[in-house]
Motif scaffolding. Structure first.
Motif, PDB file in Angstrom:
ATOM      1  N   SER A 136      36.086 -11.101  27.968  1.00 55.35           N
ATOM      2  CA  SER A 136      34.681 -11.144  28.338  1.00 55.35           C
ATOM      3  C   SER A 136      33.901 -10.016  27.675  1.00 55.35           C
ATOM      4  O   SER A 136      32.667 -10.041  27.637  1.00 55.35           O
ATOM      5  CB  SER A 136      34.521 -11.050  29.861  1.00 55.35           C
ATOM      6  N   GLU A 137      34.612  -9.027  27.158  1.00 53.06           N
ATOM      7  CA  GLU A 137      33.968  -7.900  26.490  1.00 53.06           C
ATOM      8  C   GLU A 137      33.693  -8.165  25.013  1.00 53.06           C
ATOM      9  O   GLU A 137      33.195  -7.291  24.315  1.00 53.06           O
ATOM     10  CB  GLU A 137      34.846  -6.636  26.621  1.00 53.06           C
ATOM     11  N   LEU A 138      34.024  -9.343  24.512  1.00 51.98           N
ATOM     12  CA  LEU A 138      33.840  -9.618  23.087  1.00 51.98           C
ATOM     13  C   LEU A 138      32.404  -9.406  22.605  1.00 51.98           C
ATOM     14  O   LEU A 138      32.199  -8.861  21.519  1.00 51.98           O
ATOM     15  CB  LEU A 138      34.308 -11.043  22.757  1.00 51.98           C
ATOM     16  N   PRO A 139      31.378  -9.803  23.363  1.00 51.62           N
ATOM     17  CA  PRO A 139      30.018  -9.519  22.888  1.00 51.62           C
ATOM     18  C   PRO A 139      29.745  -8.027  22.705  1.00 51.62           C
ATOM     19  O   PRO A 139      29.098  -7.623  21.732  1.00 51.62           O
ATOM     20  CB  PRO A 139      29.133 -10.130  23.982  1.00 51.62           C
ATOM     21  N   ARG A 140      30.235  -7.199  23.617  1.00 44.85           N
ATOM     22  CA  ARG A 140      30.034  -5.742  23.483  1.00 44.85           C
ATOM     23  C   ARG A 140      30.822  -5.199  22.295  1.00 44.85           C
ATOM     24  O   ARG A 140      30.362  -4.292  21.595  1.00 44.85           O
ATOM     25  CB  ARG A 140      30.454  -5.032  24.763  1.00 44.85           C
ATOM     26  N   ILE A 141      32.008  -5.754  22.073  1.00 44.07           N
ATOM     27  CA  ILE A 141      32.805  -5.305  20.928  1.00 44.07           C
ATOM     28  C   ILE A 141      32.113  -5.680  19.630  1.00 44.07           C
ATOM     29  O   ILE A 141      32.032  -4.870  18.699  1.00 44.07           O
ATOM     30  CB  ILE A 141      34.222  -5.918  20.996  1.00 44.07           C
ATOM     31  N   ARG A 142      31.588  -6.895  19.551  1.00 49.90           N
ATOM     32  CA  ARG A 142      30.874  -7.308  18.338  1.00 49.90           C
ATOM     33  C   ARG A 142      29.645  -6.429  18.099  1.00 49.90           C
ATOM     34  O   ARG A 142      29.338  -6.064  16.964  1.00 49.90           O
ATOM     35  CB  ARG A 142      30.472  -8.778  18.433  1.00 49.90           C
ATOM     36  N   ASP A 143      28.949  -6.082  19.172  1.00 48.37           N
ATOM     37  CA  ASP A 143      27.783  -5.207  19.037  1.00 48.37           C
ATOM     38  C   ASP A 143      28.197  -3.820  18.541  1.00 48.37           C
ATOM     39  O   ASP A 143      27.516  -3.221  17.700  1.00 48.37           O
ATOM     40  CB  ASP A 143      27.065  -5.097  20.385  1.00 48.37           C
ATOM     41  N   ALA A 144      29.313  -3.295  19.057  1.00 50.37           N
ATOM     42  CA  ALA A 144      29.793  -1.989  18.611  1.00 50.37           C
ATOM     43  C   ALA A 144      30.178  -2.017  17.136  1.00 50.37           C
ATOM     44  O   ALA A 144      29.948  -1.045  16.406  1.00 50.37           O
ATOM     45  CB  ALA A 144      30.991  -1.553  19.466  1.00 50.37           C
ATOM     46  N   ILE A 145      30.764  -3.131  16.690  1.00 49.03           N
ATOM     47  CA  ILE A 145      31.110  -3.262  15.273  1.00 49.03           C
ATOM     48  C   ILE A 145      29.849  -3.231  14.419  1.00 49.03           C
ATOM     49  O   ILE A 145      29.782  -2.525  13.410  1.00 49.03           O
ATOM     50  CB  ILE A 145      31.903  -4.558  15.035  1.00 49.03           C
ATOM     51  N   ARG A 146      28.835  -3.984  14.824  1.00 49.89           N
ATOM     52  CA  ARG A 146      27.587  -4.015  14.056  1.00 49.89           C
ATOM     53  C   ARG A 146      26.937  -2.643  13.997  1.00 49.89           C
ATOM     54  O   ARG A 146      26.409  -2.245  12.954  1.00 49.89           O
ATOM     55  CB  ARG A 146      26.613  -5.026  14.664  1.00 49.89           C
ATOM     56  N   ARG A 147      26.966  -1.905  15.108  1.00 48.17           N
ATOM     57  CA  ARG A 147      26.282  -0.603  15.173  1.00 48.17           C
ATOM     58  C   ARG A 147      27.197   0.567  14.817  1.00 48.17           C
ATOM     59  O   ARG A 147      26.793   1.718  14.867  1.00 48.17           O
ATOM     60  CB  ARG A 147      25.684  -0.396  16.560  1.00 48.17           C
ATOM     61  N   GLN A 148      28.474   0.254  14.482  1.00 51.24           N
ATOM     62  CA  GLN A 148      29.439   1.268  14.064  1.00 51.24           C
ATOM     63  C   GLN A 148      29.625   2.344  15.131  1.00 51.24           C
ATOM     64  O   GLN A 148      29.598   3.539  14.859  1.00 51.24           O
ATOM     65  CB  GLN A 148      29.043   1.887  12.718  1.00 51.24           C
ATOM     66  N   ARG A 149      29.827   1.889  16.369  1.00 53.53           N
ATOM     67  CA  ARG A 149      30.008   2.796  17.498  1.00 53.53           C
ATOM     68  C   ARG A 149      31.480   2.900  17.876  1.00 53.53           C
ATOM     69  O   ARG A 149      32.220   1.924  17.827  1.00 53.53           O
ATOM     70  CB  ARG A 149      29.208   2.312  18.708  1.00 53.53           C
ATOM     71  N   LYS A 150      31.888   4.086  18.299  1.00 56.94           N
ATOM     72  CA  LYS A 150      33.235   4.268  18.806  1.00 56.94           C
ATOM     73  C   LYS A 150      33.379   3.568  20.153  1.00 56.94           C
ATOM     74  O   LYS A 150      32.411   3.402  20.900  1.00 56.94           O
ATOM     75  CB  LYS A 150      33.547   5.752  18.997  1.00 56.94           C
ATOM     76  N   LEU A 151      34.602   3.145  20.440  1.00 61.93           N
ATOM     77  CA  LEU A 151      34.929   2.566  21.735  1.00 61.93           C
ATOM     78  C   LEU A 151      36.017   3.402  22.403  1.00 61.93           C
ATOM     79  O   LEU A 151      37.002   3.765  21.766  1.00 61.93           O
ATOM     80  CB  LEU A 151      35.430   1.130  21.590  1.00 61.93           C
TER      81      LEU A 151
END
Length: 234
Positions: A136-151
């Motif tokens: 269910s976190e896939l949208p947040r992960i995709r957003d982090a990839i686009r914005r180059q954010r650490k997780l």
């Protein structure tokens, strides 16, 4: 092939090349004579296409030229439909909705005779099992990839043991039975693959990771080559 279709095909070929391509290469790819290629290039120029180059040197299409109303072959339409149906069934809900919306937008600018092919395609995607809870976190992960954010993630291994990781996500791979986050792992100081269904906790950090995603992608591709499918997740 009609002349209009040939001109459209020539434009599509040009769009694949970032550097000048010879007239002979264009003629061979399109199955026409070199003389026809030169004539078609002049026609495209007269219609506003910014094509630089000359015979014997090569030609390149400058970016910014708008293509005429969308035209697809039957195979291209079926590829679009099949791909969109797969995403709608196999990806997370926001991405699936985006795939369906994209088809609607494409249909809006297709000629009527081609528009029917979107609804009449006989290529089907069989629904798979529902997404695991962690996905269910896939949208947040995709957003982090686009914005180059650490997780910051809590990650469970195959035995259920959890560890805390800080990762730099650079890509998301969709396999039939798993979604895998390709990342640089600070704990391992190396690239690692994390199954999304084993991520039990996730926080997006406000700061971007220090390297450009494009650079990390090239490094990962150089390391993995064509062996990604044979590698297990971390």
């Amino acid at each position: 092939m009609s002349r209009a279709a040939r001109l459209l095909d020539l434009l599509q070929v040009f769009r694949r090349y970032k550097r000048p391509v010879s007239g002979a290469s264009l003629a061979e790819e399109l199955g026409v004579s070199l003389r026809t290629i030169y004539r078609d290039i002049e026609t495209l120029k007269s219609q506003g296409a910014a094509i630089d180059g000359e015979a014997g040197v090569g030609f390149v299409l400058k970016p910014g030229f708008m293509l005429p109303p969308l035209m697809f072959t039957e195979d291209e339409i079926e590829a679009l439909v099949l791909g969109s149906r797969w995403v709608a069934e196999q990806a997370d809900q926001p991405l699936g909705a985006a795939a369906r919306n994209a088809l609607v937008k494409i249909a809006a600018v297709l000629p009527d005779d081609l528009k029917a092919g979107l609804d009449e395609s006989t290529l089907l995607v069989v629904p798979g099992p529902p997404l695991a809870a962690g996905e269910s976190e896939l949208p947040r992960i995709r957003d982090a990839i686009r914005r180059q954010r650490k997780l910051s993630i809590s990650y469970a291994d195959v035995n259920g043991a959890c560890s805390e990781r800080t990762i730099w996500p650079i890509a998301l791979a969709f396999f039939d039975r798993a979604r895998v986050v390709v990342s640089w792992c600070e704990l391992r100081n190396d690239f690692r693959h994390f199954r999304a269904d084993r991520i039990v906790g996730l926080t997006v950090q406000p700061a971007a990771y220090p390297q450009r995603r494009a650079v990390l992608m090239k490094q990962w591709q150089a390391k993995e080559g064509l062996h990604l499918r044979s590698r297990s997740s971390d």
